[in-house]
Scaffold this motif. Structure first.
Motif, PDB file in Angstrom:
ATOM      1  N   ARG A   1       0.840  -1.216   0.000  1.00  0.00           N
ATOM      2  CA  ARG A   1       0.000   0.000   0.000  1.00  0.00           C
ATOM      3  C   ARG A   1       0.867   1.255   0.000  1.00  0.00           C
ATOM      4  NH1 ARG A   1      -3.446  -2.953   3.462  1.00  0.00           N
ATOM      5  NH2 ARG A   1      -2.513  -2.048   5.320  1.00  0.00           N
ATOM      6  N   LEU A   2       1.929   1.240   0.796  1.00  0.00           N
ATOM      7  CA  LEU A   2       2.830   2.407   0.840  1.00  0.00           C
ATOM      8  C   LEU A   2       3.457   2.648  -0.527  1.00  0.00           C
ATOM      9  CD1 LEU A   2       4.671   1.735   4.221  1.00  0.00           C
ATOM     10  CD2 LEU A   2       3.017   3.548   3.752  1.00  0.00           C
ATOM     11  N   LEU A   3       3.874   1.564  -1.170  1.00  0.00           N
ATOM     12  CA  LEU A   3       4.517   1.708  -2.484  1.00  0.00           C
ATOM     13  C   LEU A   3       3.529   2.256  -3.496  1.00  0.00           C
ATOM     14  CD1 LEU A   3       6.432  -1.679  -2.725  1.00  0.00           C
ATOM     15  CD2 LEU A   3       7.425   0.565  -2.286  1.00  0.00           C
ATOM     16  N   SER A   4       2.297   1.767  -3.461  1.00  0.00           N
ATOM     17  CA  SER A   4       1.358   2.230  -4.487  1.00  0.00           C
ATOM     18  C   SER A   4       0.995   3.688  -4.246  1.00  0.00           C
ATOM     19  CB  SER A   4       0.131   1.332  -4.581  1.00  0.00           C
ATOM     20  OG  SER A   4      -0.660   1.522  -3.456  1.00  0.00           O
ATOM     21  N   SER A   5       0.932   4.123  -2.997  1.00  0.00           N
ATOM     22  CA  SER A   5       0.636   5.539  -2.778  1.00  0.00           C
ATOM     23  C   SER A   5       1.796   6.403  -3.245  1.00  0.00           C
ATOM     24  CB  SER A   5       0.298   5.825  -1.319  1.00  0.00           C
ATOM     25  OG  SER A   5       1.435   5.616  -0.533  1.00  0.00           O
ATOM     26  N   ASP A   6       3.007   5.893  -3.110  1.00  0.00           N
ATOM     27  CA  ASP A   6       4.180   6.645  -3.567  1.00  0.00           C
ATOM     28  C   ASP A   6       4.204   6.737  -5.090  1.00  0.00           C
ATOM     29  OD1 ASP A   6       6.731   7.946  -2.996  1.00  0.00           O
ATOM     30  OD2 ASP A   6       7.610   6.264  -4.053  1.00  0.00           O
ATOM     31  N   ILE A   7       3.830   5.631  -5.754  1.00  0.00           N
ATOM     32  CA  ILE A   7       3.858   5.628  -7.216  1.00  0.00           C
ATOM     33  C   ILE A   7       2.770   6.557  -7.755  1.00  0.00           C
ATOM     34  CG2 ILE A   7       3.345   4.148  -9.211  1.00  0.00           C
ATOM     35  CD1 ILE A   7       4.863   1.932  -7.530  1.00  0.00           C
ATOM     36  N   ASP A   8       1.594   6.546  -7.074  1.00  0.00           N
ATOM     37  CA  ASP A   8       0.507   7.414  -7.537  1.00  0.00           C
ATOM     38  C   ASP A   8       0.841   8.886  -7.319  1.00  0.00           C
ATOM     39  OD1 ASP A   8      -0.796   5.190  -8.200  1.00  0.00           O
ATOM     40  OD2 ASP A   8      -2.098   5.134  -6.447  1.00  0.00           O
ATOM     41  N   THR A   9       1.507   9.188  -6.211  1.00  0.00           N
ATOM     42  CA  THR A   9       1.850  10.579  -5.900  1.00  0.00           C
ATOM     43  C   THR A   9       3.347  10.650  -5.608  1.00  0.00           C
ATOM     44  OG1 THR A   9       1.265  10.125  -3.627  1.00  0.00           O
ATOM     45  CG2 THR A   9      -0.384  11.273  -4.923  1.00  0.00           C
ATOM     46  N   PRO A  10       4.159  10.794  -6.655  1.00  0.00           N
ATOM     47  CA  PRO A  10       5.606  10.675  -6.505  1.00  0.00           C
ATOM     48  C   PRO A  10       6.236  11.643  -5.510  1.00  0.00           C
ATOM     49  CG  PRO A  10       4.975  10.863  -8.825  1.00  0.00           C
ATOM     50  CD  PRO A  10       3.746  11.104  -8.011  1.00  0.00           C
ATOM     51  N   THR A  11       5.578  12.743  -5.198  1.00  0.00           N
ATOM     52  CA  THR A  11       6.218  13.686  -4.278  1.00  0.00           C
ATOM     53  C   THR A  11       5.881  13.366  -2.819  1.00  0.00           C
ATOM     54  OG1 THR A  11       4.344  15.140  -4.598  1.00  0.00           O
ATOM     55  CG2 THR A  11       6.314  15.641  -5.871  1.00  0.00           C
ATOM     56  N   SER A  12       5.024  12.347  -2.580  1.00  0.00           N
ATOM     57  CA  SER A  12       4.671  12.027  -1.200  1.00  0.00           C
ATOM     58  C   SER A  12       5.798  11.239  -0.539  1.00  0.00           C
ATOM     59  CB  SER A  12       3.393  11.197  -1.159  1.00  0.00           C
ATOM     60  OG  SER A  12       3.661   9.916  -1.668  1.00  0.00           O
ATOM     61  N   GLY A  13       5.614  10.912   0.735  1.00  0.00           N
ATOM     62  CA  GLY A  13       6.620  10.133   1.457  1.00  0.00           C
ATOM     63  C   GLY A  13       7.516  11.040   2.266  1.00  0.00           C
ATOM     64  N   LYS A  14       8.376  10.406   3.033  1.00  0.00           N
ATOM     65  CA  LYS A  14       9.253  11.140   3.953  1.00  0.00           C
ATOM     66  C   LYS A  14      10.268  11.983   3.185  1.00  0.00           C
ATOM     67  CE  LYS A  14      12.981   9.894   6.522  1.00  0.00           C
ATOM     68  NZ  LYS A  14      13.839   8.908   7.134  1.00  0.00           N
ATOM     69  N   ASP A  15      10.489  13.187   3.658  1.00  0.00           N
ATOM     70  CA  ASP A  15      11.539  14.001   3.049  1.00  0.00           C
ATOM     71  C   ASP A  15      12.892  13.394   3.370  1.00  0.00           C
ATOM     72  OD1 ASP A  15       9.817  15.769   2.024  1.00  0.00           O
ATOM     73  OD2 ASP A  15       9.958  17.183   3.698  1.00  0.00           O
ATOM     74  N   ARG A  16      13.786  13.523   2.435  1.00  0.00           N
ATOM     75  CA  ARG A  16      15.136  12.976   2.677  1.00  0.00           C
ATOM     76  C   ARG A  16      15.945  13.949   3.521  1.00  0.00           C
ATOM     77  NH1 ARG A  16      16.045   8.632   0.681  1.00  0.00           N
ATOM     78  NH2 ARG A  16      14.363   7.791  -0.508  1.00  0.00           N
ATOM     79  N   PRO A  17      16.845  13.416   4.348  1.00  0.00           N
ATOM     80  CA  PRO A  17      17.668  14.311   5.181  1.00  0.00           C
ATOM     81  C   PRO A  17      18.643  15.106   4.343  1.00  0.00           C
ATOM     82  CG  PRO A  17      18.401  12.032   5.375  1.00  0.00           C
ATOM     83  CD  PRO A  17      17.164  12.018   4.539  1.00  0.00           C
TER      84      PRO A  17
END
Ligand SMILES: Nc1ncnc2c1ncn2[C@@H]1O[C@H](COP(=O)(O)OP(=O)(O)OP(=O)(O)O)[C@@H](O)[C@H]1O
Ligand SMILES: O=C(O)C1=C[C@@H](O)[C@@H](O)[C@H](O)C1
Ligand SMILES: [Mg+2]
Length: 185
Positions: free
Chosen positions: A169-185
């Motif tokens: 589920r996490l992967l599919s939400s990331d693929i659908d909205t590429p800018t989502s997810g944790k910001d990189r340090p």
């Protein structure tokens, strides 16, 4: 799924016995994609077991081979890739993982205690008290793991299929909205 991203769809990292290999295999089945385990790729490339590689050339020889094998797997591989617990600690590996879809599986000490037993087959746990070694190594590695991870998952209590579904589920939400997810340090 989007075809925009090359390389693996998911790269699983985390401490020894967190379930990277088991959950990674399940996740790949769920997604209908290939599964690769870096430890297995290293063993195939070397033609020797991990304890044999450590016995012949020490940790340095193992890490060199591990980095080289990982470079190839990231460049040419697809599907799900599970790493060994120490792979993200190699300096040359870290830049490679910064752009990868890295999922961190974490477990607590009690869960590790049930899973590592005598530590057999894991040269980094060789010695009198494998659980103490696991605890020390995990403490040393955690901040690096977290800095590299796009997602961080507590893998201590949930079932393998449940965790695989959660990651999917996490992967599919990331693929659908590429800018989502944790910001990189
Ligand atoms: N969520 C889970 N629930 C119950 N048992 C699990 C779970 N995840 C993994 N296990 C069990 O824990 C053990 C260690 O799992 P696994 O080998 O997948 O860990 P790993 O992170 O790949 O370890 P290593 O760093 O040694 O490669 C296996 O016996 C596996 O079946
Ligand atoms: O945590 C580690 O350093 C290791 C973990 C295993 O998966 C193997 O990659 C090897 O035994 C080293
Ligand atoms: Mg493994």
């Amino acid at each position: 799924m989007s075809a925009a991203r090359s390389g693996p769809l998911a790269v699983l990292i985390g401490p020894m016995a967190a379930g990277k290999s088991t959950i990674g295999r399940h996740l790949a089945e769920l997604l209908g994609v290939p599964f690769h385990d870096l430890d297995d790729l290293v063993v195939t490339a070397a033609g020797r077991s991990i304890p044999e590689i450590f016995a012949d050339g020490g940790e340095v020889a193992f890490r060199r081979l591990e980095e080289q094998t990982l470079r190839e797997a990231l460049a040419h591989g697809s599907g799900v890739l599970s790493l060994g617990g120490g792979a993200p600690m190699t300096t040359g590996v870290q830049p490679l993982l910064r752009t990868a879809p890295v999922v961190l599986l974490e477990i607590d000490r009690a869960t590790a205690a049930r899973r590592i037993g005598s530590g057999e087959g894991r040269p980094m746990l060789d010695g009198e008290d494998p659980l103490e070694r696991w605890t020390r190594l995990t403490a040393q590695r955690s901040s690096t793991y977290r800095a590299l991870a796009r997602w961080q998952i507590d893998a201590s209590t949930e079932s393998v299929p449940g965790l695989a579904r959660r990651i999917a589920r996490l992967l599919s939400s990331d693929i659908d909205t590429p800018t989502s997810g944790k910001d990189r340090p």
